[in-house]
Design a protein around this motif. Structure first.
Motif: not given
Length: 650
Positions: A168-169, A190-197, A214-221, A230-235
């Motif tokens: 998702h983006e 900036y891109q994480s080296k340990i997860k899709g973020l 950008q984030y791996d959908v598996k990282l979100a509920s 909710a979007l702001q808090k998630f970011c």
């Protein structure tokens, strides 16, 4: 001929304008009742901008675009993995471009609130588009430009198989001041080296940036999109470990205008048309957004299709040619995007060398070709004779490039000035005097004052940098070496210092962050291998040039030799060699080499220096080349304005 375009987005509007310029009757049907403002901003290449510039004279309104000249990829801890120069890329707000394109049309040929339903056919050929409001539009050809969920595409080929949504983006526009230095406008990621973020932001103007997470959908509920809060808090929660710079961008963002983009794609279609109905833009092809090429590709579709419609003998031939011309690039972008997505989702498995850089691909990258004669060239960035021999090397590549493979090796001319004793040169003042003598003897620009004003302590730093550059691209490394030579011999810049090395690297399309790492690692090791190789071959003079066939050295020459000597050797070992005739215009030569001295131009084009000066000054007054004066001569450079070829009207 009448074209009915289904979809009033960027692709459809551009298609309409291009066909209208060719005196076609055009009607655009857009499903929305009013102008669509969804979408914040995007990057566009020089290819796309050149197409838009074709309409500039038709309209007095200006279209704002923000140049973006650097791309940087960092880890959340600040470590920079990639830093490259971007040529011709701009950030543009979607609403600005859509508004600009809408301004070219009236209600007569841009009809809103038309939701496509189906086609009417006669003898399997579409004769009209029918809309859900009951309206009917007749035409000769129909162009589906109705986006990724294209109803036109579905009516032709059925439903496509979209790839599962894995990324998702979230996208927004931040009011944080984005530009401090107009010469260094950075697309920062900036891109994480340990997860899709990942988090990135691109200046859209001095006052605002488009940003994305950008984030791996598996990282979100899946609840992150329920409300702006909710979007702001998630970011903020996701980006806790990211730098303060990221939070500053978010702090200046209105989350009520941000949205979540569910990225997906589908395989390249086997064709983009059926009878007299054809697809362009996201309706025809869809790639995940990692390559930032979607908008540019839509414009290139429109341009290519217009060209084939004008130049083909039939609609069928035009559509076939359009598909053939676009298939390779579009499939490459699709595959590139998928690979970038894989790297993004599995960062632990990939080093920085695993990245395919977003935005750019090596269009000129060619498969290696086995050439019969290998030339091993020992050189050094500060060797004055190696500068004087440049016209010879350039002409050899033009006339015998199909037969010779020049391999560059560093010789290590100046380890340091401590106990240095090479012929008549024992200190920087001797070097300054020698360069002035060489310049006068060969009528070639060299400015020895660098050895008085800011003498290099060693030639090793730029030599190691060259070996590090070869790891990325041999062709770019050769351009890099040439640029380093121009900087020291003409511009009096100390190329042993990293800031100067980095400027040269970025100019030549190299990744300067990766270059810096390799300078301290693999590049240093390769440089030492070159020194050992030179010692083994007893190379002490620069340049030294060895000629080999099947890895067996046949002969060698040292120092500056006449061009005829090189030709004699080539003909000796390749009796059936055929020399290419150089039939390039003056401007074409500058497009090929970018920078030339007058002696280079005269030598390559077989003109006298006097005649060359007249030609170069004429090009200069036409604005096609620029000049850089130095004490002992001038460097002529292909004009930046000529490179862009984009109207200044907008």
């Amino acid at each position: 001929m009448k074209a009915v375009i289904l979809g009033g987005g960027i692709a459809g509007l551009t298609m309409g304008l291009l066909l209208r310029k060719e005196n076609w009757d055009v009607v655009i049907s857009e499903r929305s009742a009013s102008m669509v403002n969804q979408g914040h901003a995007f990057l566009m290449s020089a290819d796309g901008l050149s197409i838009l510039s074709e309409f500039a004279k038709e309209q007095s309104s200006t279209l704002h675009k923000q140049n973006v000249n650097l791309f940087s990829l960092k880890r959340p801890n600040g470590d920079e993995e990639i830093r490259i120069k971007l040529d011709g890329w701009h950030c543009m707000k979607r609403v600005d471009l859509i508004s600009h394109l809408y301004s070219f049309f009236s209600n007569k040929n841009l009809k809103m609130g038309r939701v496509f339903s189906h086609f009417l056919y006669e003898n399997n050929v579409a004769i009209a588009a029918v809309f859900e409001n009951g309206e009917i539009e007749y035409g000769d050809i129909f162009i589906g430009a109705d986006g990724s969920n294209s109803k036109v595409r579905e009516s032709l080929f059925g439903k496509v198989n979209f790839t599962p949504v894995a990324v998702h983006e979230i996208v927004g526009i931040s009011k944080k001041r984005a530009i401090d230095d107009p010469e260094k406008v950075v697309f920062q990621k900036y891109q994480s080296k340990i997860k899709g973020l990942a988090f990135g932001f691109i200046p859209a103007s001095c006052k605002e940036s488009v940003w994305f997470m950008q984030y791996d959908v598996k990282l979100a509920s899946g609840d992150e999109g329920k409300s702006p809060e909710a979007l702001q808090k998630f970011c903020y929660d996701m980006l806790t470990d990211f730098p303060d710079e990221v939070r500053a961008v978010l702090d200046a963002n209105d989350f009520s205008t941000s949205y979540i983009w569910k990225t997906r794609d589908f395989d390249t279609l086997p064709t983009f048309h059926k009878e007299n109905v054809v697809l362009i833009g996201d309706a025809a092809h869809l790639a995940v957004p990692f390559t930032s090429a979607g908008t540019t590709n839509a414009l290139l579709d429109a341009k290519t299709l217009t060209k084939t419609l004008i130049n083909s003998s039939s609609i069928e031939q035009a559509f076939d040619t359009y598909y053939q011309e676009r298939y390779s690039d579009l499939t490459n972008h699709l595959e590139q995007g998928r690979l970038l997505k894989t790297i993004f989702l599995e960062p632990k498995k990939h080093s920085e060398r695993g990245y395919i850089l977003p935005l750019v691909t090596d269009k000129d990258k060619k498969e290696p070709v086995n050439k019969p004669l290998k030339i091993t060239y020992f050189t050094d960035p500060i060797c004055s004779t190696c500068w004087v021999i440049q016209p010879v090397l350039r002409k050899l590549k033009l006339e015998y490039g199909d037969y010779i493979d020049i391999q560059y090796h560093m010789g290590g001319l100046l380890p340091s000035w401590k106990n240095y004793d090479r012929g008549i040169i024992k200190n920087p003042l001797d070097a300054a005097k020698h360069w002035e003598e060489v310049s006068k003897e060969h009528k070639t620009p060299l400015d020895g004052d660098i050895w008085i004003e800011d003498p290099l302590h060693s030639s090793y730093p730029p030599s190691i940098a060259f070996k590090a550059a070869q790891i990325q691209s041999n062709d770019k490394a050769v351009s890099f070496l040439r640029r380093l030579q121009e900087m020291i011999f003409i511009e009096k810049r100390n190329i042993s210092k990293w800031p100067e090395i980095e400027k040269a690297a970025l100019t030549c399309g190299l990744d300067s962050a990766l270059l810096l790492k390799d300078i301290n690692g693999k590049g240093l090791a390769l440089f030492n291998e070159d020194l050992d190789y030179a010692k083994k071959l007893k190379v002490t003079t620069f340049p030294t040039i060895l000629f080999s066939i099947d890895n067996e050295i046949k002969t060698s020459i040292t120092g500056l030799q006449p061009y005829e000597k090189f030709e004699e050797i080539i003909r000796k070992f390749i009796p059936n060699v055929t020399k290419n005739n150089i039939q390039l215009s003056p401007e074409s030569l500058f497009q090929r080499f970018n920078n030339m001295t007058v002696t280079e131009y005269a030598f390559i084009s077989d003109c006298s220096v006097e005649e060359s000066n007249l030609i170069l000054n004429d090009l200069y007054h036409q604005g096609k080349i620029e000049k850089h004066d130095s004490k002992n001569g001038m460097m002529w450079t292909y004009s930046i304005k000529s490179k862009k070829k984009i109207s200044s009207v907008w």
